[in-house]
Design a protein around this motif. Structure first.
Motif, PDB file in Angstrom:
ATOM      1  N   LYS A  11      22.404  -0.330 -14.979  1.00 31.09           N
ATOM      2  CA  LYS A  11      22.845  -0.716 -16.314  1.00 31.09           C
ATOM      3  C   LYS A  11      22.930   0.496 -17.254  1.00 31.09           C
ATOM      4  CE  LYS A  11      19.642  -3.894 -16.834  1.00 31.09           C
ATOM      5  NZ  LYS A  11      18.999  -3.817 -15.496  1.00 31.09           N
ATOM      6  N   ALA A  12      22.058   1.481 -17.049  1.00 35.31           N
ATOM      7  CA  ALA A  12      22.037   2.637 -17.961  1.00 35.31           C
ATOM      8  C   ALA A  12      22.217   3.975 -17.257  1.00 35.31           C
ATOM      9  CB  ALA A  12      20.715   2.646 -18.745  1.00 35.31           C
ATOM     10  N   LYS A  13      21.978   4.018 -15.954  1.00 34.50           N
ATOM     11  CA  LYS A  13      22.079   5.287 -15.235  1.00 34.50           C
ATOM     12  C   LYS A  13      22.909   5.108 -13.957  1.00 34.50           C
ATOM     13  CE  LYS A  13      17.479   6.037 -14.929  1.00 34.50           C
ATOM     14  NZ  LYS A  13      16.956   4.859 -15.649  1.00 34.50           N
ATOM     15  N   VAL A  15      23.218   6.817 -10.106  1.00 36.78           N
ATOM     16  CA  VAL A  15      22.446   7.618  -9.169  1.00 36.78           C
ATOM     17  C   VAL A  15      23.393   8.224  -8.132  1.00 36.78           C
ATOM     18  CG1 VAL A  15      20.502   7.577  -7.555  1.00 36.78           C
ATOM     19  CG2 VAL A  15      20.530   5.985  -9.497  1.00 36.78           C
ATOM     20  N   LEU A  26      20.188  11.796 -11.345  1.00 35.44           N
ATOM     21  CA  LEU A  26      20.259  10.653 -12.255  1.00 35.44           C
ATOM     22  C   LEU A  26      21.169  11.049 -13.396  1.00 35.44           C
ATOM     23  CD1 LEU A  26      16.527   9.455 -12.672  1.00 35.44           C
ATOM     24  CD2 LEU A  26      18.238   8.642 -11.037  1.00 35.44           C
ATOM     25  N   GLN A  69       8.848  12.300 -10.595  1.00 32.91           N
ATOM     26  CA  GLN A  69      10.063  12.625  -9.831  1.00 32.91           C
ATOM     27  C   GLN A  69      10.675  13.966 -10.238  1.00 32.91           C
ATOM     28  OE1 GLN A  69      12.818   9.539 -11.072  1.00 32.91           O
ATOM     29  NE2 GLN A  69      12.948  10.341 -13.139  1.00 32.91           N
ATOM     30  N   VAL A  81      16.199  14.815  -9.427  1.00 35.90           N
ATOM     31  CA  VAL A  81      14.879  14.195  -9.230  1.00 35.90           C
ATOM     32  C   VAL A  81      14.579  14.024  -7.744  1.00 35.90           C
ATOM     33  CG1 VAL A  81      15.040  12.923 -11.415  1.00 35.90           C
ATOM     34  CG2 VAL A  81      15.767  11.808  -9.290  1.00 35.90           C
ATOM     35  N   LYS A  82      13.308  13.836  -7.456  1.00 38.71           N
ATOM     36  CA  LYS A  82      12.903  13.519  -6.088  1.00 38.71           C
ATOM     37  C   LYS A  82      13.386  12.121  -5.754  1.00 38.71           C
ATOM     38  CE  LYS A  82       8.671  16.204  -6.018  1.00 38.71           C
ATOM     39  NZ  LYS A  82       8.636  16.546  -7.466  1.00 38.71           N
ATOM     40  N   LYS A  83      13.919  11.986  -4.567  1.00 40.42           N
ATOM     41  CA  LYS A  83      14.333  10.653  -4.118  1.00 40.42           C
ATOM     42  C   LYS A  83      13.087   9.859  -3.760  1.00 40.42           C
ATOM     43  CE  LYS A  83      16.906   8.154  -0.689  1.00 40.42           C
ATOM     44  NZ  LYS A  83      18.222   8.143  -0.100  1.00 40.42           N
ATOM     45  N   LEU A  84      12.931   8.709  -4.368  1.00 42.90           N
ATOM     46  CA  LEU A  84      11.772   7.868  -4.092  1.00 42.90           C
ATOM     47  C   LEU A  84      12.225   6.541  -3.501  1.00 42.90           C
ATOM     48  CD1 LEU A  84       9.925   8.397  -7.508  1.00 42.90           C
ATOM     49  CD2 LEU A  84       9.522   9.639  -5.361  1.00 42.90           C
ATOM     50  N   MET A  86      11.839   3.189  -4.189  1.00 39.40           N
ATOM     51  CA  MET A  86      11.340   2.510  -5.391  1.00 39.40           C
ATOM     52  C   MET A  86      10.668   1.172  -5.069  1.00 39.40           C
ATOM     53  SD  MET A  86      11.962   4.703  -7.719  1.00 39.40           S
ATOM     54  CE  MET A  86      11.630   3.848  -9.260  1.00 39.40           C
ATOM     55  N   LYS A 123      11.688  -6.667 -10.699  1.00 40.48           N
ATOM     56  CA  LYS A 123      13.000  -6.187 -11.147  1.00 40.48           C
ATOM     57  C   LYS A 123      14.076  -7.095 -10.556  1.00 40.48           C
ATOM     58  CE  LYS A 123      14.589  -1.964 -11.215  1.00 40.48           C
ATOM     59  NZ  LYS A 123      15.099  -1.676 -12.554  1.00 40.48           N
ATOM     60  N   GLU A 179       8.329   2.639 -13.772  1.00 46.69           N
ATOM     61  CA  GLU A 179       8.702   2.272 -12.397  1.00 46.69           C
ATOM     62  C   GLU A 179       8.217   3.369 -11.472  1.00 46.69           C
ATOM     63  OE1 GLU A 179      12.848   1.139 -11.866  1.00 46.69           O
ATOM     64  OE2 GLU A 179      12.873   0.258 -13.868  1.00 46.69           O
ATOM     65  N   GLY A 191       8.833   7.334 -11.234  1.00 50.06           N
ATOM     66  CA  GLY A 191      10.282   7.530 -11.182  1.00 50.06           C
ATOM     67  C   GLY A 191      10.977   6.983 -12.409  1.00 50.06           C
ATOM     68  N   ASP A 192      12.255   6.746 -12.271  1.00 48.94           N
ATOM     69  CA  ASP A 192      13.118   6.170 -13.304  1.00 48.94           C
ATOM     70  C   ASP A 192      13.105   6.994 -14.592  1.00 48.94           C
ATOM     71  OD1 ASP A 192      15.042   4.046 -13.600  1.00 48.94           O
ATOM     72  OD2 ASP A 192      13.751   3.287 -15.186  1.00 48.94           O
ATOM     73  N   GLU A 193      12.708   6.415 -15.703  1.00 49.63           N
ATOM     74  CA  GLU A 193      12.752   7.174 -16.959  1.00 49.63           C
ATOM     75  C   GLU A 193      11.694   6.703 -17.931  1.00 49.63           C
ATOM     76  OE1 GLU A 193      16.718   5.111 -18.336  1.00 49.63           O
ATOM     77  OE2 GLU A 193      15.884   6.052 -20.121  1.00 49.63           O
TER      78      GLU A 193
END
Ligand code: ADP
Ligand code: UDP
Length: 237
Positions: A11-13, A15, A26, A69, A81-84, A86, A123, A179, A191-193
């Protein structure tokens, strides 16, 4: 770091994968959504602000010993960022009552708690991110008991670090969402933001809302408030 294919558009980012299978890009967009994606608007400059804001906050958390991340800032609106892997839950810590807690428990907005609270939400936009507990998380295999304990421990550590940081900037950290994911070594990593899109910040003197509630409640001045928060913290935009 070459940007390769689009992996996911949220919705906002957005990847993107990179040449390095352990790293992702991101891209923070201007899209601003509320009510689980029911309302979406473009807010000029928001992507840049949130990317730089997030980088600043995650650097502070790293300095405090919390694994994030964070790799590097790639562009105004992009971070490496590091791939996680999630974990599909949101971890919410609250210091005061606001938002869904006010609706759920019928308490007054702004009520100060004896101690911070912690909640997990699944989520899932279609289900409106229902609240879940530790038994659900284990029963559905979303995370182990150990990972759950670690997410809670880290969330409260983040609260301690950021409450103090925002306090110095004349802001009250009312609540926030985190997250977590699992890195290639099996560690739980943030992660995330972290940005005004995913937390509540009130001016300490006036209680004025300086976060996404300005958008949710149609108060206007959304980006201006985010910029003010960034300026007070000393984030270079
Ligand atoms: P949403 O998916 O809720 O619409 P976003 O637009 O922010 O949210 O999309 C970003 C997506 O990237 C989310 O699904 C989030 O879980 C995922 N993500 C964030 N950080 C990482 C990371 N370090 N590694 C892998 N996935 C991540
Ligand atoms: N939050 C978020 N994403 C979500 C739901 C909540 O970032 O999908 C953040 C929200 O900005 C607030 C905190 O988590 O800082 C607690 O949100 P709440 O449960 O009160 O829900 P809301 O009323 O915001 O829907």
């Amino acid at each position: 770091m070459e940007k390769r294919t689009e992996l996911y558009r949220g919705k906002a980012k957005t990847v993107f994968t990179t040449d390095n299978p352990d790293l992702l890009i991101l891209q923070f967009r201007n899209d601003t959504s509320a009510f689980d994606g029911e309302i979406i608007e473009q807010l000029d400059r928001k992507g840049i602000i949130n990317n730089k804001f997030n980088h600043f906050i995650m650097s502070k958390l790293e300095q405090a010993g919390i694994a994030t991340q964070l790799e590097e800032l790639l562009a105004d609106d992009e971070a490496l960022v590091k791939k996680l892997d999630m974990i599909p839950v949101e971890c919410v810590v609250r210091n005061r009552a606001a938002g869904s807690l006010v609706r759920r428990l019928g308490v007054e907005e702004g009520l100060v708690f004896e101690s911070p609270t912690f909640e997990f939400f699944l989520k899932n936009d279609a289900l409106h991110d229902p609240m879940v507990n530790e038994y659900h998380i284990q029963a559905f295999g979303w995370a182990t008991q150990e990972q759950i304990a670690r997410m809670k421990e880290l969330s409260f550590q983040v609260n301690d670090v950021l409450k103090a940081l925002f306090d110095q900037a004349g802001l009250l950290l009312v609540d926030f969402k985190l997250e977590f994911g699992v890195d290639s070594a099996g560690n739980i990593v943030l992660g995330d933001e972290f940005s005004p899109d995913g937390c509540r910040l009130w001016d300490k003197q006036t209680n004025q809302k300086m976060d996404k509630d300005r958008f949710r409640q149609g108060l206007g001045g959304v980006v201006e408030a985010y910029e003010e928060v960034a300026a007070r913290l000393g984030v270079t935009l």
